[in-house]
Structure formats: C-alpha cells, structure tokens
Design an enzyme around this catalytic site. Structure first.
Site, mmCIF file in Angstrom:
data_model
loop_
_atom_site.group_PDB
_atom_site.id
_atom_site.type_symbol
_atom_site.label_atom_id
_atom_site.label_comp_id
_atom_site.label_asym_id
_atom_site.label_seq_id
_atom_site.Cartn_x
_atom_site.Cartn_y
_atom_site.Cartn_z
ATOM 1 N N ARG A 97 0.864 -1.187 0.000
ATOM 2 C CA ARG A 97 0.000 0.000 0.000
ATOM 3 C C ARG A 97 0.896 1.232 0.000
ATOM 4 O O ARG A 97 1.951 1.249 0.628
ATOM 5 C CB ARG A 97 -0.924 -0.024 1.210
ATOM 6 C CG ARG A 97 -1.769 -1.305 1.268
ATOM 7 C CD ARG A 97 -2.862 -1.236 2.308
ATOM 8 N NE ARG A 97 -3.527 -2.518 2.498
ATOM 9 C CZ ARG A 97 -4.495 -2.999 1.739
ATOM 10 N NH1 ARG A 97 -4.926 -2.276 0.703
ATOM 11 N NH2 ARG A 97 -5.054 -4.176 1.989
ATOM 12 N N ASP B 181 -10.407 -1.323 -5.234
ATOM 13 C CA ASP B 181 -10.771 0.054 -5.562
ATOM 14 C C ASP B 181 -9.609 1.026 -5.372
ATOM 15 O O ASP B 181 -9.466 1.988 -6.131
ATOM 16 C CB ASP B 181 -12.001 0.495 -4.778
ATOM 17 C CG ASP B 181 -11.794 0.489 -3.275
ATOM 18 O OD1 ASP B 181 -10.784 -0.057 -2.798
ATOM 19 O OD2 ASP B 181 -12.654 1.036 -2.566
ATOM 20 N N THR C 195 -9.787 -9.065 -5.722
ATOM 21 C CA THR C 195 -10.035 -8.932 -4.295
ATOM 22 C C THR C 195 -10.985 -10.029 -3.848
ATOM 23 O O THR C 195 -11.952 -10.332 -4.549
ATOM 24 C CB THR C 195 -10.625 -7.563 -3.937
ATOM 25 O OG1 THR C 195 -11.106 -7.585 -2.589
ATOM 26 C CG2 THR C 195 -11.761 -7.175 -4.855
ATOM 27 N N ASP D 161 -16.179 -6.708 -3.981
ATOM 28 C CA ASP D 161 -16.878 -5.434 -3.742
ATOM 29 C C ASP D 161 -16.631 -4.383 -4.819
ATOM 30 O O ASP D 161 -16.829 -3.189 -4.577
ATOM 31 C CB ASP D 161 -16.473 -4.867 -2.381
ATOM 32 C CG ASP D 161 -14.981 -4.581 -2.267
ATOM 33 O OD1 ASP D 161 -14.211 -4.995 -3.168
ATOM 34 O OD2 ASP D 161 -14.571 -3.940 -1.277
ATOM 35 N N ARG E 250 -14.473 -6.413 4.187
ATOM 36 C CA ARG E 250 -14.492 -4.949 4.397
ATOM 37 C C ARG E 250 -15.925 -4.493 4.605
ATOM 38 O O ARG E 250 -16.608 -4.960 5.495
ATOM 39 C CB ARG E 250 -13.817 -4.221 3.230
ATOM 40 C CG ARG E 250 -12.342 -4.464 3.110
ATOM 41 C CD ARG E 250 -11.641 -3.390 2.311
ATOM 42 N NE ARG E 250 -12.308 -3.089 1.060
ATOM 43 C CZ ARG E 250 -12.044 -2.016 0.324
ATOM 44 N NH1 ARG E 250 -11.142 -1.141 0.721
ATOM 45 N NH2 ARG E 250 -12.667 -1.806 -0.805
#
Length: 319
Positions: free
Chosen positions: A72, A103, A125, A129, A171
């Site tokens: 990240r 995303d 993922t 989502d 999440r």
C-alpha cells in the site's frame, strides 16, 4: 504499443498470478514486451521494474498470492507520487499499464490515465466489492476456503452442542458472508447491507433449541462487528454456550480454484486487448458470464450491489 507493464496492488487474492500470467503470455503472443512492476505503486515509484519472459510466469497459475508482491502506498495518492511513477514508466519505455487489485488500485490507475498514461484495471479482491462486475478474482477461492472451515466447525459445534459465530472478511461488503453462509447452511447471516435485530436472532436460536436443535452457525461479516463481540452478545442474550472463530488472513491464501484461474486468465487477456485497441481508463469485468469493460470511474463512483435475493433465500432456508 510495444511495451506494457503489469502490477498487483492492495490486498493479495488467489488468482492474481493467473492474471499476471495471462497478461504476459497474451502480450508476448502479440509481440509486445512486458515488464513486471514489483511491490505495487510503491515499487513503481521506486523503479522496481523487470522484464518478464514466458518462463517468468511458468508454473504460477496454481499459486496463491502474487509473484509481483504487493504494497500500500499513500504517497502515490499525491500528484507528485503519480508523476514520479509516470517518469519511471517512461524511463523503461512502457506505454500502457495493467493494474490488478481493488478500488484503491483502481484510483491509482484512474489518476495515471488522467495524466495521459493509459491503464486498465482488473478486479482482484476476495471481497467481491468492485461495482460493475459480478465477480472479482479471488472471491471463489476465498468462498471455498471459508466453506471448508464452516463444515469443520459444524462438526465440533454438533459434538459439543454449541453456537458458533464465524467472522469472515469483506471490508464493507457482505458478499463473502452471504455466499458462504448460504452454501454452508448457516442458521443466521449478518451483513452490512441489511439491518438486524438481536431479538430476532435470539428468538430464532431459542425456537431451534425448543425443537431439539442444540447447535447453530452464525456468519458475521467483518463490516458489521467483530465475531468475538457478536458471540458475547449472543451468549448474554441466550445463555447458550457460544464460541467465536475469526478466520482472518487465511481467507486470502491458498491455491486458486478452477473458476478463479479461468476468470483471471480471461481478464488478463482482455486487458491486453484493450491496450492494443488504444484504450485506457477502463476496467475489465464479467456480467452473466460475458466479459465486459467499462469506464474505471464507474467502478469508483458506483455502489456495489449485493444480491439481496440470495439473502432472502438464506433466511427462508434456515427456518
């Protein structure tokens, strides 16, 4: 277009390697050189870029995680960081980029496209989502990982006559909880998309107990609350012996299922085709088993839609 790059970003997902393999081999089939960018956008900024050959992606289709590694990078959210990434791409004469991730990864791809560098997003993922696609890479594998655990926990729940609360990832989305709960025959499924009343859950558990049912499985999505907290609430309300299992990052690992390997292969090849067509700022997806591509902005501005018919079905079947 003679050179393209590929990176994986954000949380890893089973099938990412299959997607990388497809990108590399599809591109080489069309006489395009491919460069792997290691450690996501952080690696892009730092120039961790290497040419990939056919052999570079040999024997990886069955491996979980990502050979390109992931990270990240908050710095890449800035214009300066994005410009630094583009400079590295141009230094390696890379003309297009395939980004595999969620995303956050898409936001980076969108930013690069807006700065004049064409990018294609591939949804990778376990959370499933990403708006605009029915399924994401890694979701099917994670489902089967969770389902295996549910089956094992049900054995011990039956033996000890206990209620088990299983917390799964996702999440803010309830897909993983919903699909695994339905497939695993869970008595109750708690997801962020639907409100719940503890009284209803307690009443259902007590009714089951009255008709002789001495064990129950409750699936809780992490976006609702922790499994440990929920188990404490259930035990306090029912006086039934209740245990919590938090599956954690084991859900991200493991060899990808056939479904994820095929999906990743289709996505990777399609991403290369879009770059060859001179397109950027697109996201690859699948709808009713047909490959699609759409503006990546749609994936960032639309809301993910859970299949609530499945949720209703789970309630009907768990009476």
């Amino acid at each position: 277009m003679k050179r393209i790059g590929v990176l994986t970003s954000g949380g890893d997902a089973p099938g990412m390697n299959a997607a990388v393999r497809a990108v590399v081999r599809k591109a080489i089939f069309h006489d395009i050189e491919v460069f792997g960018i290691y450690q996501g956008y952080q690696g892009l900024m730092n120039g961790k870029i290497e040419k990939l050959e056919l052999g570079s992606v040999g024997d990886i289709i069955h491996r979980g995680g990502t050979i390109l590694q992931s990270a990240r990078c908050d710095e890449f959210k800035t214009k300066a960081g994005q410009q630094q990434g583009i400079e590295q791409l141009r230094a390696h004469q890379i003309e297009g980029l395939v980004v595999i991730g969620g995303d956050g990864s898409y936001r980076g791809a969108k930013a690069l496209t807006e700065l004049g560098f064409p990018c294609i997003g591939i949804p990778g993922t376990i959370d499933n989502d990403i708006p605009g696609t029915d399924f994401t890479i890694g979701f099917d594998t994670a489902m089967n990982t969770v389902l295996d655990v549910i089956d094992k926990i049900r054995d011990t729940a039956t033996s000890h006559e206990r209620t088990f609360v299983i917390e799964v990832m996702g999440r803010g989305a309830g897909d993983l909880a919903l699909w695994t709960g339905l497939a695993g025959g869970a008595e109750t499924i708690i997801i962020p998309e639907e409100k719940f009343e503890m009284k209803d859950i307690v009443d259902r558990l007590k009714k089951g107990n009255e008709r002789g049912k001495k064990h129950s499985i409750i699936i809780v999505a992490e976006g609702v609350m922790s499994g440990v907290e929920f188990a404490s609430k259930v035990q306090a309300e029912t006086n039934f012996e209740t245990r919590a299992s938090v599956l954690g990052h084991m859900q991200r690992g493991g060899s990808p299922t056939a479904a994820d390997r095929v999906l990743a292969s289709r996505f990777g090849a399609r991403a290369v085709e879009l770059l060859l067509d001179g397109k950027g700022g697109r996201a690859v997806g699948i709808k009713e088993n047909h490959l699609i591509d759409y503006d990546i902005v749609e994936a960032l501005t639309s809301e993910h839609q859970l299949n609530l018919k499945l949720y209703d079905l789970s309630k009907e079947l768990s009476i």
